[in-house]
Design an enzyme around this catalytic site. Structure first.
Site, short mmCIF file in Angstrom:
data_model
loop_
_atom_site.label_atom_id
_atom_site.label_comp_id
_atom_site.label_asym_id
_atom_site.label_seq_id
_atom_site.Cartn_x
_atom_site.Cartn_y
_atom_site.Cartn_z
N ALA A 158 -1.75 8.85 -38.30
CA ALA A 158 -2.98 7.37 -37.97
C ALA A 158 -4.16 7.59 -38.58
CB ALA A 158 -2.93 7.49 -36.78
N LYS A 159 -4.05 6.03 -38.80
CA LYS A 159 -5.36 6.06 -39.93
C LYS A 159 -6.16 5.03 -38.65
CE LYS A 159 -7.12 4.06 -44.22
NZ LYS A 159 -7.76 4.95 -44.83
N VAL A 160 -7.24 5.83 -37.91
CA VAL A 160 -7.76 5.84 -36.64
C VAL A 160 -9.37 6.03 -37.00
CG1 VAL A 160 -8.31 6.05 -34.22
CG2 VAL A 160 -6.47 6.79 -34.92
#
Ligand code: PMP
Length: 306
Positions: A158-160
């Site tokens: 995930a690009k968090v």
């Protein structure tokens, strides 16, 4: 280069750049739970803006939110449209786009899940992320002292927002020590990725890249694999150590911001001839042409802004 634009899309409306502000008690500012994307638009042969692989980016954005157990208040189509509109209203033909979803203010504490989820899409003009010289001649890397997140610590696919503390510390360390960028190893000591890029190594004409296990599934990485398949370059998705870069014929990093950037050296050891090699050059040229609509078999991934 300034990140200023005229207007930013903010929860479904355009607001002037200086009015796109949030409360200091916004939840994400304190705890880091939020998702974002980095997308590029390039001028197409007719001068119009074309967004590269918009669907894949917004799909990953929605997936990142899903992994963070957060409901997006807008549909995938609405956010895609926001990306198109933000280029239009700002009159950009080339730009970097930044969709971001974050939790607003209201309640505090880790269990506060009812705060409003905001979505913004900003755009600005951004040149070569690792510098023009880096793009042309290659970058100097170090192996970071920071280990990449364990996949069960951070849900690394995930690009968090909060994940990037790990990357920022690695980048600071690299720059403080005179390097352009860092390579991060995973908890087993294998090469994972750059702070904002995926990694490829070329050995005897074969491309090697770490599998999508504990790395961000890069959209540029996917494009590189598409180009390799088309060029009949063999690809092996497998784990390797940093020693593979010490003995590689060529190596490069790739990402939306970094595009395809050759690697000159790692830990002050020359990689290959320390100049961009033939495989790197072919992939870089094809990529930079494709995003500008000049590679016929790859143009179906471009959303042209009418
Ligand atoms: N890894 C990390 C950690 C990144 O931040 C990025 C940039 N989004 C990438 C890889 C490359 O991904 P993409 O090609 O989709 O930009």
């Amino acid at each position: 280069m300034s990140i200023e634009s005229e207007l930013i899309w903010f929860d479904g409306e355009f607001v002037p750049y200086h009015e796109a502000n949030i409360h200091v008690l916004s939840h994400t500012l304190h705890y880091g739970l939020g998702a974002f994307e980095g997308i590029r638009a390039y001028a197409q042969p007719d001068g119009r803006a074309g967004i590269w692989r918009l669907r894949a980016h917004i799909r990953r954005f929605m997936d990142s939110l899903k992994m963070m157990a957060t409901d997006c208040p807008f549909t995938l189509e609405q956010i895609e449209d926001a990306c198109v509109q933000v280029l239009k209203v700002n009159g950009f033909s080339e730009a970097y786009l930044r969709p971001l979803a974050f939790l607003g203010h209201g309640r505090m504490g880790l269990g506060a899940r009812d705060n409003k989820i905001h979505v913004v899409v900003a755009a600005w003009k951004w040149g070569a992320y690792l510098g023009e010289d880096g793009l042309t001649n290659g970058v100097r890397l170090c192996t970071s002292s920071m280990t990449r997140h364990h996949p069960n610590a951070a849900l690394q696919r995930a690009k968090v927002v909060g994940h990037y503390v790990n990357s920022v510390l690695a980048r600071y360390e690299a720059n403080d020590n005179g390097f352009d960028e860092a390579i991060m190893l995973d908890q087993n000591g294998y090469v994972a990725e750059g702070t904002g890029e995926n990694i490829f190594v070329v050995e005897e004409g074969v491309l090697h890249t770490p599998p999508v296990a504990n790395i961000l599934p890069g959209i540029t990485r996917r494009t590189v694999l598409d180009i390799a398949r088309h060029e009949q370059i063999e690809v092996r998705e497998q784990f390797f150590g940093r020693d593979a870069l010490y003995t590689a014929d060529e190596a490069f990093m790739c990402g939306t911001a970094a595009e395809v950037t050759p690697i000159r050296s790692l830990d002050r050891r020359q990689v290959g001839t320390a100049t961009p090699g033939p495989v790197t050059k072919t992939i870089q040229r094809t990529y930079l042409d494709a995003v500008r609509g000049k590679v016929p078999w790859l143009t179906d991934n471009i959303t042209v802004v009418e």
